[in-house]
Design a protein around this motif. Structure first.
Motif, PDB file in Angstrom:
ATOM      1  N   ASN A  53       0.825   2.710   8.410  1.00 38.57           N
ATOM      2  CA  ASN A  53       0.335   3.777   7.646  1.00 38.57           C
ATOM      3  C   ASN A  53      -1.159   4.022   7.508  1.00 38.57           C
ATOM      4  O   ASN A  53      -1.951   3.157   7.724  1.00 38.57           O
ATOM      5  CB  ASN A  53       1.293   4.025   6.487  1.00 38.57           C
ATOM      6  N   ARG A  54      -1.230   5.210   7.477  1.00 38.22           N
ATOM      7  CA  ARG A  54      -2.712   5.535   7.078  1.00 38.22           C
ATOM      8  C   ARG A  54      -3.833   4.683   6.001  1.00 38.22           C
ATOM      9  O   ARG A  54      -4.607   4.108   6.380  1.00 38.22           O
ATOM     10  CB  ARG A  54      -3.087   7.079   6.946  1.00 38.22           C
ATOM     11  N   GLU A  55      -2.952   4.531   4.972  1.00 41.82           N
ATOM     12  CA  GLU A  55      -3.639   3.651   4.001  1.00 41.82           C
ATOM     13  C   GLU A  55      -3.843   2.315   4.416  1.00 41.82           C
ATOM     14  O   GLU A  55      -4.869   1.605   4.184  1.00 41.82           O
ATOM     15  CB  GLU A  55      -2.664   3.738   2.675  1.00 41.82           C
ATOM     16  N   GLU A  56      -2.816   1.777   4.957  1.00 36.81           N
ATOM     17  CA  GLU A  56      -3.068   0.222   5.584  1.00 36.81           C
ATOM     18  C   GLU A  56      -4.212   0.384   6.777  1.00 36.81           C
ATOM     19  O   GLU A  56      -4.995  -0.694   6.385  1.00 36.81           O
ATOM     20  CB  GLU A  56      -1.505  -0.212   6.231  1.00 36.81           C
ATOM     21  N   GLU A  57      -3.973   1.109   7.538  1.00 36.99           N
ATOM     22  CA  GLU A  57      -5.210   1.163   8.546  1.00 36.99           C
ATOM     23  C   GLU A  57      -6.588   1.342   7.765  1.00 36.99           C
ATOM     24  O   GLU A  57      -7.375   0.503   8.237  1.00 36.99           O
ATOM     25  CB  GLU A  57      -4.821   2.250   9.466  1.00 36.99           C
ATOM     26  N   THR A  61       5.537   0.880  11.547  1.00 36.68           N
ATOM     27  CA  THR A  61       4.552   1.519  11.476  1.00 36.68           C
ATOM     28  C   THR A  61       3.429   1.045  10.648  1.00 36.68           C
ATOM     29  O   THR A  61       3.465   0.682   9.738  1.00 36.68           O
ATOM     30  CB  THR A  61       4.697   3.091  11.194  1.00 36.68           C
ATOM     31  N   ASP A  76      -2.701   7.241  16.516  1.00 37.92           N
ATOM     32  CA  ASP A  76      -3.476   8.260  16.595  1.00 37.92           C
ATOM     33  C   ASP A  76      -4.962   8.331  16.801  1.00 37.92           C
ATOM     34  O   ASP A  76      -5.420   9.442  16.580  1.00 37.92           O
ATOM     35  CB  ASP A  76      -3.134   8.932  14.924  1.00 37.92           C
ATOM     36  N   SER A  92       0.859  -1.240   0.040  1.00 37.55           N
ATOM     37  CA  SER A  92       0.067   0.069   0.095  1.00 37.55           C
ATOM     38  C   SER A  92       0.805   1.261   0.063  1.00 37.55           C
ATOM     39  O   SER A  92       0.394   2.288  -0.376  1.00 37.55           O
ATOM     40  CB  SER A  92      -0.832   0.042   1.214  1.00 37.55           C
ATOM     41  N   ASP A  93       2.203   1.344   0.383  1.00 36.29           N
ATOM     42  CA  ASP A  93       2.902   2.248   0.562  1.00 36.29           C
ATOM     43  C   ASP A  93       4.117   2.407  -0.619  1.00 36.29           C
ATOM     44  O   ASP A  93       4.807   3.190  -0.767  1.00 36.29           O
ATOM     45  CB  ASP A  93       3.816   2.142   1.699  1.00 36.29           C
TER      46      ASP A  93
END
Length: 193
Positions: free
Chosen positions: A140-144, A138, A173, A60-61
């Motif tokens: 990341n937002r896209e994974e989440e 970490t 977050d 995803s990143d």
């Protein structure tokens, strides 16, 4: 790939199609095809679905880190306890799904259609999604977002997802979101909160 159609069938066809093409003469081609068509459909759907979704989470990143690939291998060896040939096939699906067609949501929807009556399998998938996402340090937002979309598609409770999110460090977050919802700064006092 025609065994179960849809985007997962396409990934299976790409990942395993060359096995039939390279099987040699007609007799061995027929033997190879009959071996694969006798595989349990659900096992094959789990196999292709799981590793296709994991590929999309890991990439995803923009790239797959060695740590993410290692987590996928741990899932294969420790959770699923697959042999060498199955491990090789799993990684073939994983690598095919990195660039193959279909979206993560399509994979998750097709997976859910076939495993909606097996919540333990759906929960296992969310757990391994978080493990792979957290492997590089970490989430990341896209994974989440992908994991949460899968959990919604799988109709899993928010509390289950939050528990895993906290376990693997993806919800760091969450307090920022809470402050944003309350429309107050992070520096707000307890009385202000």
């Amino acid at each position: 790939g025609f065994m179960f159609g849809g985007p997962l069938g396409m990934i299976a066809g790409i990942a395993f199609g060359h096995m039939f093409d390279k099987a040699g003469d007609v007799g061995s081609t027929q033997a190879t095809k009959s071996t694969y068509t006798t595989l349990d459909r659900e096992q094959m759907l789990f196999f292709v679905g799981a590793f296709s979704m994991l590929a999309r989470i890991a990439s995803s990143d923009g790239s797959v880190s060695p740590h993410e690939r290692q987590k996928v291998l741990e899932f294969i060896r420790q959770d699923l306890r697959l042999g060498y040939r199955e491990e090789e096939a799993a990684m073939r699906v994983f690598d095919t799904a990195l660039t193959g067609g279909g979206t993560f949501d399509q994979f998750a929807s097709q997976f859910y259609q076939n495993f909606s009556q097996a919540p333990n399998i759906l929960q296992l998938m969310i757990d391994i999604f978080y493990r792979v996402a957290a492997a590089d340090g970490t989430i990341n937002r896209e994974e989440e977002e992908m994991i949460r979309r899968a959990a919604k598609i799988f109709r899993l409770s928010d509390s289950f997802v939050e528990m895993l999110c906290n376990r693997y460090g993806g919800c760091s977050d969450a307090s920022d979101k809470a402050y944003a919802i309350l429309n107050i700064p992070r520096t707000a006092t307890d009385d202000e909160v």
